[in-house]
Design a protein around this motif. Structure first.
Motif, PDB file in Angstrom:
ATOM      1  N   GLY A  92      30.029-129.911  24.833  1.00  0.00           N
ATOM      2  CA  GLY A  92      30.794-128.874  25.516  1.00  0.00           C
ATOM      3  C   GLY A  92      29.975-128.168  26.564  1.00  0.00           C
ATOM      4  N   GLY A  93      30.617-127.273  27.302  1.00  0.00           N
ATOM      5  CA  GLY A  93      29.951-126.531  28.362  1.00  0.00           C
ATOM      6  C   GLY A  93      29.799-125.063  28.015  1.00  0.00           C
ATOM      7  N   GLY A  94      29.239-124.306  28.961  1.00  0.00           N
ATOM      8  CA  GLY A  94      29.095-122.869  28.806  1.00  0.00           C
ATOM      9  C   GLY A  94      27.839-122.417  28.100  1.00  0.00           C
ATOM     10  N   TRP A  95      26.952-123.348  27.775  1.00  0.00           N
ATOM     11  CA  TRP A  95      25.761-122.990  27.009  1.00  0.00           C
ATOM     12  C   TRP A  95      24.666-122.336  27.859  1.00  0.00           C
ATOM     13  CZ3 TRP A  95      24.989-123.761  21.639  1.00  0.00           C
ATOM     14  CH2 TRP A  95      26.083-124.326  20.992  1.00  0.00           C
ATOM     15  N   GLN A  96      24.903-122.220  29.169  1.00  0.00           N
ATOM     16  CA  GLN A  96      23.925-121.537  30.011  1.00  0.00           C
ATOM     17  C   GLN A  96      23.904-120.037  29.753  1.00  0.00           C
ATOM     18  OE1 GLN A  96      26.754-122.815  31.051  1.00  0.00           O
ATOM     19  NE2 GLN A  96      27.753-121.546  32.599  1.00  0.00           N
ATOM     20  N   THR A  97      24.862-119.528  29.005  1.00  0.00           N
ATOM     21  CA  THR A  97      24.880-118.102  28.679  1.00  0.00           C
ATOM     22  C   THR A  97      23.742-117.708  27.754  1.00  0.00           C
ATOM     23  OG1 THR A  97      26.334-116.307  27.923  1.00  0.00           O
ATOM     24  CG2 THR A  97      26.368-118.337  26.645  1.00  0.00           C
ATOM     25  N   TYR A  98      23.072-118.712  27.148  1.00  0.00           N
ATOM     26  CA  TYR A  98      22.013-118.433  26.178  1.00  0.00           C
ATOM     27  C   TYR A  98      20.634-118.655  26.791  1.00  0.00           C
ATOM     28  CZ  TYR A  98      25.978-118.864  23.013  1.00  0.00           C
ATOM     29  OH  TYR A  98      27.198-118.718  22.399  1.00  0.00           O
ATOM     30  N   ASP A  99      19.684-117.806  26.399  1.00  0.00           N
ATOM     31  CA  ASP A  99      18.310-118.004  26.860  1.00  0.00           C
ATOM     32  C   ASP A  99      17.411-118.612  25.782  1.00  0.00           C
ATOM     33  OD1 ASP A  99      17.823-115.897  25.123  1.00  0.00           O
ATOM     34  OD2 ASP A  99      17.142-114.502  26.666  1.00  0.00           O
ATOM     35  N   ARG A 100      17.930-118.692  24.558  1.00  0.00           N
ATOM     36  CA  ARG A 100      17.192-119.370  23.489  1.00  0.00           C
ATOM     37  C   ARG A 100      18.183-119.865  22.455  1.00  0.00           C
ATOM     38  NH1 ARG A 100      12.854-122.262  23.694  1.00  0.00           N
ATOM     39  NH2 ARG A 100      12.452-123.033  21.608  1.00  0.00           N
ATOM     40  N   ILE A 101      17.977-121.124  22.005  1.00  0.00           N
ATOM     41  CA  ILE A 101      18.810-121.731  20.978  1.00  0.00           C
ATOM     42  C   ILE A 101      17.869-122.406  19.990  1.00  0.00           C
ATOM     43  CG2 ILE A 101      20.790-123.209  20.497  1.00  0.00           C
ATOM     44  CD1 ILE A 101      21.330-123.253  23.549  1.00  0.00           C
ATOM     45  N   GLU A 102      18.123-122.219  18.714  1.00  0.00           N
ATOM     46  CA  GLU A 102      17.251-122.774  17.682  1.00  0.00           C
ATOM     47  C   GLU A 102      18.079-123.371  16.550  1.00  0.00           C
ATOM     48  OE1 GLU A 102      13.859-122.765  17.070  1.00  0.00           O
ATOM     49  OE2 GLU A 102      13.235-121.809  18.932  1.00  0.00           O
ATOM     50  N   MET A 103      17.662-124.537  16.058  1.00  0.00           N
ATOM     51  CA  MET A 103      18.157-125.034  14.788  1.00  0.00           C
ATOM     52  C   MET A 103      17.447-124.250  13.687  1.00  0.00           C
ATOM     53  SD  MET A 103      20.416-127.299  15.588  1.00  0.00           S
ATOM     54  CE  MET A 103      20.737-127.983  13.962  1.00  0.00           C
ATOM     55  N   VAL A 104      18.216-123.777  12.687  1.00  0.00           N
ATOM     56  CA  VAL A 104      17.639-122.858  11.704  1.00  0.00           C
ATOM     57  C   VAL A 104      17.875-123.296  10.263  1.00  0.00           C
ATOM     58  CG1 VAL A 104      17.618-120.827  13.191  1.00  0.00           C
ATOM     59  CG2 VAL A 104      19.701-121.395  11.920  1.00  0.00           C
ATOM     60  N   GLY A 105      18.200-124.549  10.044  1.00  0.00           N
ATOM     61  CA  GLY A 105      18.419-125.022   8.695  1.00  0.00           C
ATOM     62  C   GLY A 105      19.826-124.725   8.201  1.00  0.00           C
ATOM     63  N   ASP A 106      20.049-124.999   6.946  1.00  0.00           N
ATOM     64  CA  ASP A 106      21.389-124.879   6.354  1.00  0.00           C
ATOM     65  C   ASP A 106      21.627-123.436   5.913  1.00  0.00           C
ATOM     66  OD1 ASP A 106      23.832-125.325   5.180  1.00  0.00           O
ATOM     67  OD2 ASP A 106      23.010-126.296   3.393  1.00  0.00           O
ATOM     68  N   VAL A 107      22.085-122.610   6.826  1.00  0.00           N
ATOM     69  CA  VAL A 107      22.290-121.191   6.556  1.00  0.00           C
ATOM     70  C   VAL A 107      23.598-120.941   5.824  1.00  0.00           C
ATOM     71  CG1 VAL A 107      22.560-118.910   7.636  1.00  0.00           C
ATOM     72  CG2 VAL A 107      20.887-120.542   8.545  1.00  0.00           C
ATOM     73  N   THR A 108      24.622-121.753   6.057  1.00  0.00           N
ATOM     74  CA  THR A 108      25.980-121.395   5.635  1.00  0.00           C
ATOM     75  C   THR A 108      26.257-121.221   4.138  1.00  0.00           C
ATOM     76  OG1 THR A 108      26.455-123.634   6.505  1.00  0.00           O
ATOM     77  CG2 THR A 108      27.522-121.791   7.500  1.00  0.00           C
ATOM     78  N   PRO A 109      25.821-121.942   3.138  1.00  0.00           N
ATOM     79  CA  PRO A 109      25.231-123.280   3.107  1.00  0.00           C
ATOM     80  C   PRO A 109      26.265-124.337   2.731  1.00  0.00           C
ATOM     81  CG  PRO A 109      24.870-122.189   1.022  1.00  0.00           C
ATOM     82  CD  PRO A 109      25.727-121.263   1.852  1.00  0.00           C
ATOM     83  N   ASP A 110      26.198-125.486   3.383  1.00  0.00           N
ATOM     84  CA  ASP A 110      27.136-126.566   3.080  1.00  0.00           C
ATOM     85  C   ASP A 110      26.494-127.934   3.198  1.00  0.00           C
ATOM     86  OD1 ASP A 110      26.766-126.789   5.759  1.00  0.00           O
ATOM     87  OD2 ASP A 110      28.849-126.495   6.335  1.00  0.00           O
ATOM     88  N   GLY A 111      25.165-127.968   3.288  1.00  0.00           N
ATOM     89  CA  GLY A 111      24.460-129.233   3.342  1.00  0.00           C
ATOM     90  C   GLY A 111      24.124-129.717   4.737  1.00  0.00           C
ATOM     91  N   TYR A 112      24.566-128.975   5.773  1.00  0.00           N
ATOM     92  CA  TYR A 112      24.321-129.389   7.155  1.00  0.00           C
ATOM     93  C   TYR A 112      23.580-128.282   7.909  1.00  0.00           C
ATOM     94  CZ  TYR A 112      27.483-133.231   6.242  1.00  0.00           C
ATOM     95  OH  TYR A 112      28.059-134.362   5.708  1.00  0.00           O
ATOM     96  N   PRO A 113      22.640-128.655   8.784  1.00  0.00           N
ATOM     97  CA  PRO A 113      21.819-127.648   9.471  1.00  0.00           C
ATOM     98  C   PRO A 113      22.586-126.916  10.566  1.00  0.00           C
ATOM     99  CG  PRO A 113      21.279-129.833  10.266  1.00  0.00           C
ATOM    100  CD  PRO A 113      22.255-130.032   9.146  1.00  0.00           C
ATOM    101  N   ASP A 114      22.368-125.628  10.668  1.00  0.00           N
ATOM    102  CA  ASP A 114      23.074-124.765  11.612  1.00  0.00           C
ATOM    103  C   ASP A 114      22.150-124.338  12.751  1.00  0.00           C
ATOM    104  OD1 ASP A 114      25.292-124.805   9.787  1.00  0.00           O
ATOM    105  OD2 ASP A 114      24.189-123.360   8.558  1.00  0.00           O
ATOM    106  N   ALA A 115      22.727-123.662  13.737  1.00  0.00           N
ATOM    107  CA  ALA A 115      21.964-123.207  14.905  1.00  0.00           C
ATOM    108  C   ALA A 115      22.270-121.741  15.176  1.00  0.00           C
ATOM    109  CB  ALA A 115      22.307-124.046  16.137  1.00  0.00           C
ATOM    110  N   VAL A 116      21.316-121.048  15.802  1.00  0.00           N
ATOM    111  CA  VAL A 116      21.561-119.712  16.331  1.00  0.00           C
ATOM    112  C   VAL A 116      21.240-119.725  17.819  1.00  0.00           C
ATOM    113  CG1 VAL A 116      21.097-118.555  14.137  1.00  0.00           C
ATOM    114  CG2 VAL A 116      19.243-118.831  15.799  1.00  0.00           C
ATOM    115  N   ALA A 117      21.933-118.874  18.561  1.00  0.00           N
ATOM    116  CA  ALA A 117      21.739-118.805  20.013  1.00  0.00           C
ATOM    117  C   ALA A 117      21.767-117.348  20.448  1.00  0.00           C
ATOM    118  CB  ALA A 117      22.842-119.590  20.725  1.00  0.00           C
TER     119      ALA A 117
END
Length: 313
Positions: A92-117
């Motif tokens: 998808g597009g529009g991700w230029q709104t972020y200045d930092r994006i990180e994968m942060v592990g399975d935060v939710t948790p449901d077995g899949y790794p999540d991201a923060v931006a």
């Protein structure tokens, strides 16, 4: 950019809680880094295995127009490196709104790794990962909170408290280090309130949570100083770190350093680094805290994708 919220599957808290009990019983009491076995007692999570956390990592690359691409991978013929699995997938597009994006592990948790931006107003957003059953890699973002422009660096994914909840650490403009402990995933609270765990971190220009690379049970951290030297900080069970250990110099040749989980299936976390021209290298984990990574091997996955990325995570 998608709306702020949308429905997503219920979090599997009971499964995560059972995993805590089972893993705690399997490992027993904490092990100090100096006495830890070369292999960890459990398979480390793949922080970048978006569609299958137990296979090769996915690289996420943002181009100058703000489009986000997922570069899936498989193990190469040697079984010790990874290579692209087909063409990049447009997320998808529009991700230029972020200045930092990180994968942060399975935060939710449901077995899949999540991201923060973090957007340019200092608001931090959560992108929960979708399973292989759904198109796309992430559900619509949810707001974590504001004021994150107070930090010069942040990273997440290592479990510093050894409770199976990935944590996040951030460095402010004074060089103080703060810990945001991962919650149990209930409600809309991804992280607990911050607490200060260190100072003097202004000497670094990059920090990366790498999971367990030193043979202990807690998650670890690597930090690159402004002279290009990479340092290892072994995690302690109280959420702080042991005194640093020098890994080596010359790391300022890279645009970024990324924790990619266990690439080669040897139960040791690995590290990926890429240069401004897309040239990449894989550093395989050794499980030895005095020398946590083997010599680098070239990796052309990013360069071969043809994506002119300004950010990879």
């Amino acid at each position: 950019m998608n709306p702020v919220r949308t429905a997503r599957p219920a979090r599997r808290r009971a499964k995560a809680a059972a995993a805590v009990v089972a893993l705690s019983g399997a490992l027993g009491a904490g092990v100090s880094p100096a006495s830890a076995a070369p292999f960890p007692s459990y398979r480390p999570p793949n922080l970048h295995g978006l569609k299958n956390p137990f296979l090769s990592p996915d690289l996420l690359a943002r181009d100058a127009s703000g489009k986000l691409w997922r570069i899936g991978s498989v193990r190469d013929a040697s079984g010790r490196n990874f290579t692209a699995a087909g063409a990049p997938v447009l997320e998808g597009g529009g991700w230029q709104t972020y200045d930092r994006i990180e994968m942060v592990g399975d935060v939710t948790p449901d077995g899949y790794p999540d991201a923060v931006a973090r957007d340019r107003d200092g608001v931090l957003w959560m992108y929960a990962a979708k399973s292989a059953s759904y198109a796309g890699s992430f559900w619509t973002r949810t707001r974590i909170g504001g004021g994150w422009n107070a930090y010069t660096m942040f990273t997440g994914g290592s479990d510093l408290r050894y409770d199976l909840h990935p944590d996040l650490v951030a460095v402010d403009q004074r060089g103080d280090l703060y810990l945001y402990e991962g919650s149990d995933g209930s409600g809309d609270r991804e992280y607990l309130p911050r607490r200060k765990i260190g100072h003097g971190w202004g000497v670094y220009d990059r920090i990366t949570a790498v999971g367990n690379v030193g043979g202990g049970i807690e998650g670890d951290l690597v930090a690159r100083d402004k002279a290009g030297v990479l340092w290892l900080y072994l995690g302690k069970k109280d959420g702080t770190f042991a005194p640093r250990t020098r890994i080596g110099g010359g790391w300022n040749a890279y645009a970024d350093v990324i924790a990619v989980g266990d690439v080669d299936g040897d139960w040791r976390n690995d590290l990926y680094a890429y240069g401004p021209d897309g040239t990449g290298h894989l550093y395989r984990g050794t499980g030895e805290w005095k020398a946590p990574f083997a010599s680098r091997v070239a990796n052309t996955t990013l360069k071969d994708s043809g994506i002119k990325a300004d950010l990879v995570f």
